[in-house]
Design a protein around this motif. Structure first.
Motif, short mmCIF file in Angstrom:
data_model
loop_
_atom_site.label_atom_id
_atom_site.label_comp_id
_atom_site.label_asym_id
_atom_site.label_seq_id
_atom_site.Cartn_x
_atom_site.Cartn_y
_atom_site.Cartn_z
N ASN A 162 -20.92 30.29 -24.67
CA ASN A 162 -21.79 30.05 -23.51
C ASN A 162 -21.49 31.03 -22.39
OD1 ASN A 162 -23.80 28.74 -22.11
ND2 ASN A 162 -22.71 26.82 -21.85
N GLN A 163 -22.49 31.25 -21.54
CA GLN A 163 -22.37 32.19 -20.44
C GLN A 163 -23.41 31.88 -19.39
OE1 GLN A 163 -24.01 35.82 -22.81
NE2 GLN A 163 -24.95 35.91 -20.78
N ASP A 164 -23.21 32.40 -18.18
CA ASP A 164 -24.27 32.37 -17.19
C ASP A 164 -25.46 33.16 -17.72
OD1 ASP A 164 -23.47 30.98 -14.68
OD2 ASP A 164 -21.77 32.35 -14.81
N GLU A 165 -26.67 32.71 -17.38
CA GLU A 165 -27.87 33.35 -17.89
C GLU A 165 -27.89 34.84 -17.55
OE1 GLU A 165 -32.76 32.80 -17.79
OE2 GLU A 165 -31.51 31.72 -16.35
N PHE A 166 -28.05 35.68 -18.58
CA PHE A 166 -28.03 37.14 -18.45
C PHE A 166 -26.78 37.61 -17.71
CE2 PHE A 166 -32.54 36.73 -19.53
CZ PHE A 166 -32.65 37.75 -20.47
N ALA A 167 -25.69 36.84 -17.82
CA ALA A 167 -24.39 37.18 -17.21
C ALA A 167 -24.44 37.16 -15.69
CB ALA A 167 -23.87 38.52 -17.73
N MET A 168 -25.41 36.46 -15.12
CA MET A 168 -25.56 36.43 -13.67
C MET A 168 -24.98 35.14 -13.11
SD MET A 168 -29.38 37.98 -13.18
CE MET A 168 -29.90 39.41 -14.13
N GLY A 169 -23.70 35.18 -12.74
CA GLY A 169 -23.09 34.00 -12.16
C GLY A 169 -21.58 34.06 -12.24
N SER A 170 -20.94 33.15 -11.52
CA SER A 170 -19.47 33.10 -11.46
C SER A 170 -18.94 31.73 -11.87
CB SER A 170 -19.01 33.42 -10.03
OG SER A 170 -19.51 34.66 -9.62
N SER A 171 -19.76 30.96 -12.60
CA SER A 171 -19.33 29.59 -12.93
C SER A 171 -19.84 29.08 -14.26
CB SER A 171 -19.79 28.63 -11.83
OG SER A 171 -21.21 28.59 -11.79
N THR A 172 -20.69 29.83 -14.95
CA THR A 172 -21.35 29.40 -16.20
C THR A 172 -22.20 28.15 -16.00
OG1 THR A 172 -19.40 30.31 -17.32
CG2 THR A 172 -20.97 29.21 -18.73
N GLU A 173 -22.70 27.97 -14.79
CA GLU A 173 -23.60 26.85 -14.51
C GLU A 173 -25.06 27.24 -14.68
OE1 GLU A 173 -22.04 24.08 -11.13
OE2 GLU A 173 -21.40 26.12 -10.65
N SER A 174 -25.38 28.54 -14.72
CA SER A 174 -26.78 28.93 -14.81
C SER A 174 -27.27 29.07 -16.24
CB SER A 174 -27.01 30.25 -14.05
OG SER A 174 -26.41 31.34 -14.72
N SER A 175 -26.44 28.74 -17.22
CA SER A 175 -26.83 28.83 -18.63
C SER A 175 -27.97 27.87 -18.95
CB SER A 175 -25.64 28.51 -19.53
OG SER A 175 -26.04 28.35 -20.87
N ALA A 176 -28.89 28.33 -19.79
CA ALA A 176 -29.97 27.46 -20.27
C ALA A 176 -29.42 26.34 -21.15
CB ALA A 176 -30.98 28.28 -21.05
N PHE A 177 -28.19 26.48 -21.63
CA PHE A 177 -27.57 25.46 -22.48
C PHE A 177 -26.72 24.47 -21.69
CE2 PHE A 177 -28.33 29.21 -25.09
CZ PHE A 177 -28.92 28.67 -26.22
N GLY A 178 -26.77 24.54 -20.36
CA GLY A 178 -25.96 23.67 -19.54
C GLY A 178 -24.60 24.28 -19.27
N PRO A 179 -23.87 23.73 -18.30
CA PRO A 179 -22.59 24.34 -17.91
C PRO A 179 -21.49 24.13 -18.94
CG PRO A 179 -22.95 22.30 -16.70
CD PRO A 179 -24.21 22.56 -17.47
N THR A 180 -20.58 25.08 -19.00
CA THR A 180 -19.34 24.90 -19.74
C THR A 180 -18.34 24.21 -18.83
OG1 THR A 180 -19.68 26.82 -21.16
CG2 THR A 180 -17.41 26.14 -20.83
#
Length: 494
Positions: free
Chosen positions: A123-141
């Motif tokens: 999992n990752q932030d959407e298109f690697a844009m973020g500092s928390s992995t909360e913007s992922s379409a799959f939900g936060p890690t």
């Protein structure tokens, strides 16, 4: 035995495989079992059970024939912005929800050529844009670490948060991440793992879904400095398919781990002592400097005067490049299409449905700073600042500084939802210590150096000369030996 196998560092697992204490199939099965019982962390967006078993079986067959690669039989996780042949790759975005590449990224191809096993996509932030992995379409890690006596869910950092969480939770022996403004080093600091962003050009970007092309760089996350050195040697190297890839030989990084640092000059940048830095981070920084002194290094204060402009300049350059790179996702050339009455409405609906709010925000800002009338005022000026930041480091190295020591993050891991509210700048400030390296194209390694008063890991960052990763590994090893390693105290998610 499965728990015992997943507890092994990559270095120890490699040794166990070589000695025949277990097979690649057994090691892979242990990790797949751990992944299957870790849904609460949401570190993996796709576990590749069948592919992993097949790759492990093939690895055991190669070993039996005496054909042993540097990563033979080692199970790894891969951030979901690396194209993986016949394996879904989404970059954490709805717009690429069903994309299955018919090709392999150069870096992952090198890992498989060296014998590694693919456990799945992380999992990752959407298109690697973020500092928390909360913007992922799959939900936060969820970070496998918790504050002492608390059950509050914490972020693992970003954008390579799934990679860092999986390494810390022993769901892979190591992981491939990417770093555009701190996306390997910050999550490494938040999870008690080691992460290195190599020099720009050290690893190929071919087959990695782009965020900001002049800033993106591939790198490993691992449980120890030696593990990271092993992984980087396999990931690095010139690639004629990437025009920014440096035609420079890759050294034996593992041989540099443990090398003497006596006589090395380490710079402490006065500008990094920013307002609002927690006393814990400041004390950790001082302890790290003492660890290096005790090993024979000389620690001196230096000035990097343009540091204060790095964060705003970074966000102008990165978002401008993101606006350009993501223009291709329009439902025609790439991306999941949403129908409209005409082509303009189709574009609008496709991008509105496919991109999350953080990506839309960054595209709009990036488009604004590239627009007529604002290009010179913002983008050109930011590029000039970038040149000055690079020159600051060049001046320090010219005066005999071998590496720079700084904090990796301004704080330990924070709660999910704590900084993702109405003010996005609060999240952007997480990158204050990390973006300078990407702007200057320099290598940097984050190594765990202590625990906060609430029992959370804290990391220090070492910044090196261009293509000076060897020196960083030797310095990081000093900190690792002095501070110890920081495994997650309790597998509460299993």
């Amino acid at each position: 035995m499965s728990n015992e196998l997943t507890r092994l560092t990559l270095t120890a697992a490699r040794e166990g495989l070589a000695q025949g204490r277990f097979s690649a199939v057994e090691l892979t099965e242990a990790y797949l079992g751990a992944i299957d019982s870790s849904a609460a962390l949401n570190a993996y967006v796709l576990a590749t059970h069948d592919k992993a078993r097949a790759m492990a079986q093939t690895s055991d067959e190669r070993r039996a024939q005496g054909d042993v690669g540097p990563l033979e039989g080692i199970p790894l996780g891969v951030k979901d912005n690396y194209a993986t042949d016949t394996v879904r790759t989404t970059a954490g975005s709805k717009i690429l929800g069903n994309f299955v590449p018919p090709y392999e990224s150069t870096v992952t191809g090198k890992l498989w050529a060296d014998g590694a096993v693919l456990l799945g996509k992380l999992n990752q932030d959407e298109f690697a844009m973020g500092s928390s992995t909360e913007s992922s379409a799959f939900g936060p890690t969820v970070n496998p670490w918790r504050k002492t006596g608390s059950t509050t869910k914490l972020v693992p950092g970003g954008s390579s948060g799934g990679s860092a969480a999986a390494v810390a939770a022993q769901l892979c022996a190591g992981a491939a991440g990417t770093d555009t403004g701190g996306s390997i080093r910050q999550p490494a600091a938040f999870t008690g793992t080691v992460g290195i962003k190599p020099t720009y050009g050290r690893c190929s970007r071919w087959g990695i879904i782009a965020y900001a092309s002049s800033l993106d760089q591939a790198g490993p996350l691992a449980r120890s400095v030696n593990d990271a050195a092993i992984l980087l040697r396999s990931m690095a190297g010139h690639d004629p398919k990437d025009s920014t890839s440096a035609p420079i030989a890759v050294p034996d990084y593992e041989a540099a781990v443990g090398a003497s640092v006596r006589g090395k000059r380490i710079g402490i940048p006065v500008e990094y002592r920013v307002d609002g830095m927690s006393s814990e981070i400041a004390m950790l920084w001082d302890r790290g400097a003492q660890m290096l002194r005790d090993a024979g290094a000389e620690v001196v204060e230096i000035s990097l005067p343009h540091t204060k402009y790095a964060l705003p300049a970074y966000y102008i350059v990165a978002l401008a490049e993101a606006s350009s790179n993501l223009a291709r996702y329009d439902g025609v050339r790439y991306g999941e299409r949403v129908a409209g009455r005409d082509i303009v409405e189709m574009y609008e609906k496709t991008r509105a449905a496919g991109f999350g709010p953080e990506v839309r925000r960054r595209i709009m800002i990036g488009t604004y700073v590239l627009s007529a009338g604002y290009y010179d005022a913002y983008y050109v000026r930011a590029q000039k600042v970038r040149t000055l930041i690079k020159r600051d480091f060049e001046n320090a190295f010219a005066e005999g500084i071998d590496a720079v020591l700084a904090p990796a993050t301004p704080s330990p891991a924070f709660g999910i939802g704590e900084k993702s509210g109405a003010d996005p700048v609060e999240m952007y400030l997480q990158d204050v210590f990390t973006v300078t390296l990407n702007m200057a194209g320099l290598p940097g390694i984050s190594v765990p150096a202590g625990l906060s008063s609430e029992g959370l890991p804290l990391g220090l960052q070492l910044i090196g000369r261009p293509f000076g990763e060897e020196g960083l590994f030797s310095l990081a090893q000093v900190i690792e030996e002095a501070a110890g390693r920081f495994p997650v105290p309790e597998a509460w998610w299993a």
